[in-house]
Design an enzyme around this catalytic site. Sequence first.
Site, short mmCIF file in Angstrom:
data_model
loop_
_atom_site.label_atom_id
_atom_site.label_comp_id
_atom_site.label_asym_id
_atom_site.label_seq_id
_atom_site.Cartn_x
_atom_site.Cartn_y
_atom_site.Cartn_z
N ASP A 133 0.88 -1.16 0.00
CA ASP A 133 0.00 0.00 0.00
C ASP A 133 0.92 1.22 0.00
O ASP A 133 2.10 1.12 0.35
CB ASP A 133 -0.96 0.02 1.19
CG ASP A 133 -2.13 0.98 0.93
OD1 ASP A 133 -2.04 1.80 0.00
OD2 ASP A 133 -3.14 0.92 1.66
C1 BGC Z 1 -4.90 3.46 0.00
C2 BGC Z 1 -5.02 2.49 -1.13
C3 BGC Z 1 -4.85 3.20 -2.45
C4 BGC Z 1 -3.48 3.88 -2.44
C5 BGC Z 1 -3.17 4.64 -3.70
C6 BGC Z 1 -3.60 4.26 -0.10
O1 BGC Z 1 -3.56 5.27 0.85
O2 BGC Z 1 -4.97 2.79 1.22
O3 BGC Z 1 -6.25 1.82 -1.10
O4 BGC Z 1 -4.98 2.31 -3.51
O5 BGC Z 1 -3.44 4.80 -1.37
O6 BGC Z 1 -3.99 5.74 -3.81
#
Ligand code: BGC
Length: 751
Positions: free
Chosen positions: A260
């Site tokens: 993530d």
């Molecule tokens: C979120 C993800 C997301 C990623 C990219 C993160 O903060 O938890 O779900 O895909 O950011 O935007």
Amino acid sequence: MKRIIIVFSLFVLATTLSAQVYLDSSAPLEERISDALSRMTLQEKINMVHAQSKFSSPGVARLGIPGIWCTDGPHGIRPEVLWNEWNNANWTNDSCTAFPALIALAATWNPDLAPLYGEMLGEEALYRNKNVVLGPGVNIYRTPLNGRNFEYMGEDPLLASRMVVPYIEGLQSKGVAACVKHFALNNQEHNRHGYNVHISDRALYEIYLPAFKAAVTEGKAWSLMGAYNLYNGEHACENEYLLKKILRDEWQADLCVISDWGGAHNTDLAVRNGLDLEYGTWTNGLTINNSEYHAYMLAEPFRLGILEGRYTEQQLDEKVHNVLRLIFRTSMSTNKGFGSMVSEEHLKAAREIAAESIVLLKNEGGLLPINSNEQNLLVVGENAIKMMTVGGGSSQLKVKHEVSPLEAITLCSEHVVFERGYSSGENYIQDNVDFHEQLSDPRSAEQMKHDAVEAAKQADIVIYIGGLNKKPHQDCEDSDREQYNLPYNQDELIEALLDANKNLVVVNMSGNAVAMPWAERVPAIVQTWYLGSEGGNALADVLFGKVNPSGRLPFTVCRQLSDYPAHQFGRETYPGVSSGNYDELYYSEDIFVGYRFTDLAGQKQKTVQKLMNAKNVRPHKPLYSFGYGLSYTTFDFGKAQISGREMTKDGSLQVQIPVTNTGTRAGKEVVQLYIADLKSTLPRPLKELKAFQKVELMPGETKTVSFSITEDMLQYFNPDKHQWESEPGDFEAVIATSASDIVARLPFKLK
Ligand code: BGC
């Protein structure tokens, strides 16, 4: 130096001259990967395992290997952001179709709609040149406070599994990878980077992992995103147990594990424990505007570690191998088309899925559907006009258009008046995108309420459209809700409207259950979701009867927050208690999540205590049960039959039940099969969903629904033996229309 240059030139020459198997799309995938890998320098390999911008990572230009472009996800394709920043790039050609939120897809209980969703989304991703869609999310609905439940598929592992597999298949059929997220135990947003989950293996395997497993082993997802939180003291993106033991060893996943954004913390763990591709790490100042990608865990520190002998090149090769597999399947796929954006077909699919997801919870006196032109309608509530594709965090979208409920209702009836009723304040601006909504109102809250109530006195029917709204703490990433009740004094407003006009339809728009203290008094209640571009039309389709509602709740609606199992034990189970470094969070309700807990209402306290191994737990009957939903027509069930009373472990039993549409409209019923293990050594829920079918019936029509019961449906996870097993003895096949509406119980024995 000269010698190094000569060796490098020979290497480049050799890799250029030898047969380029990796470019031959007819060659076996693993051979192509090995060939590509053998041609790459250490630095080229290192470059491939971490980001080069907010959402992309490089390939190897020298070899003609393109990089990977990711995009959020999961309900539509995120607008382009700046290279190093979250802020919007202000493109003018990246407006998309917003599909209904995934909780809505789950609420359709119709797995046939999921491939359509995936395909349409895949086409929009292709048009935008994206290779990986960051979704779907399948974290289990543990508490209604979780700010991201709207991005997930509800409280039940079987429902989520059956919906996620076809979504992935549809998406990947377009040559765009799904990235199943957030693996695992990311069941709250509060302090999401800093809580450490303690959970039994049993609950992990029975409740929190099955949808991920289905996504990986059946849906064959090409990538997976690690979660932010910790589990057993290790961050999920670098977690040995989750990534190595479960994902790679037990599920034999051949996908690419992506962190993530900012989920990687430690080079040692990231190298050893199965993270393949690192994104979004917050190196010194990166979130502001600083491209320190070389400082990522899997960048320079990894390369130096290899040169200094702390890591091996083999460890790097394994990661590059997984990244290359993802590239061959997506950006280098020769089968993918060019895609399309906001086509008629996409909007049609978005509307169909949205309409089918709406759940009719109550309809006393047949208030709904509304007869369009004979009545004066008053619409009250900010959610009738607010853009619901705005806010929510990374899933925010920039839509080409979004039909609001008020617009759509106005198209259906000539006699519509609108009163705001309440205001949520200023519009919420995320990622620098200002949609120029006018959410603030110069009137005081009291005045707005007064004006709505006065207008209600003049109307034949009042349609209240409120709920949550994707602002922080109202169904939004990075924050949980702070209360179970509706915000902005909506409960009071609803009661006041009710006093003024008994013909009140309450439409609650949210991704979570909300308290409904007015539920007994309000004659008609509709649960709806963040429905996307065509949301208003879909809602109007249901309110005016063009579509007969057939959505079913993907979660339990309890009367109060403390009725949820995660809120029965104090702060240890939500939101966690600080231990210095992290918040320790205990999943003490264990396998008794959602209806598995509320089903225990009415059992003797001693039985509950024994089953849950806990003293002060008090299950209560829910307000609306998991799987519940009404229709404008009625259904009758005939006699249920089972093909035998005994089953062997390798055998199966067939269950059949006729369903008749006894009303005057075509409609869809969801027939649910739960299995009850009547006596077991280990504690088990009273029943668990094992299959379901949605059937469409014309007025007067009867169809027979059949289910096959197999031994895997009777299993539980034995933590001591670390395996799934079933125990011979007495079972029941429970046919139901919700966890509380049981139609038939068919006893049988497992030999
Ligand atoms: C979120 C993800 C997301 C990623 C990219 C993160 O903060 O938890 O779900 O895909 O950011 O935007």
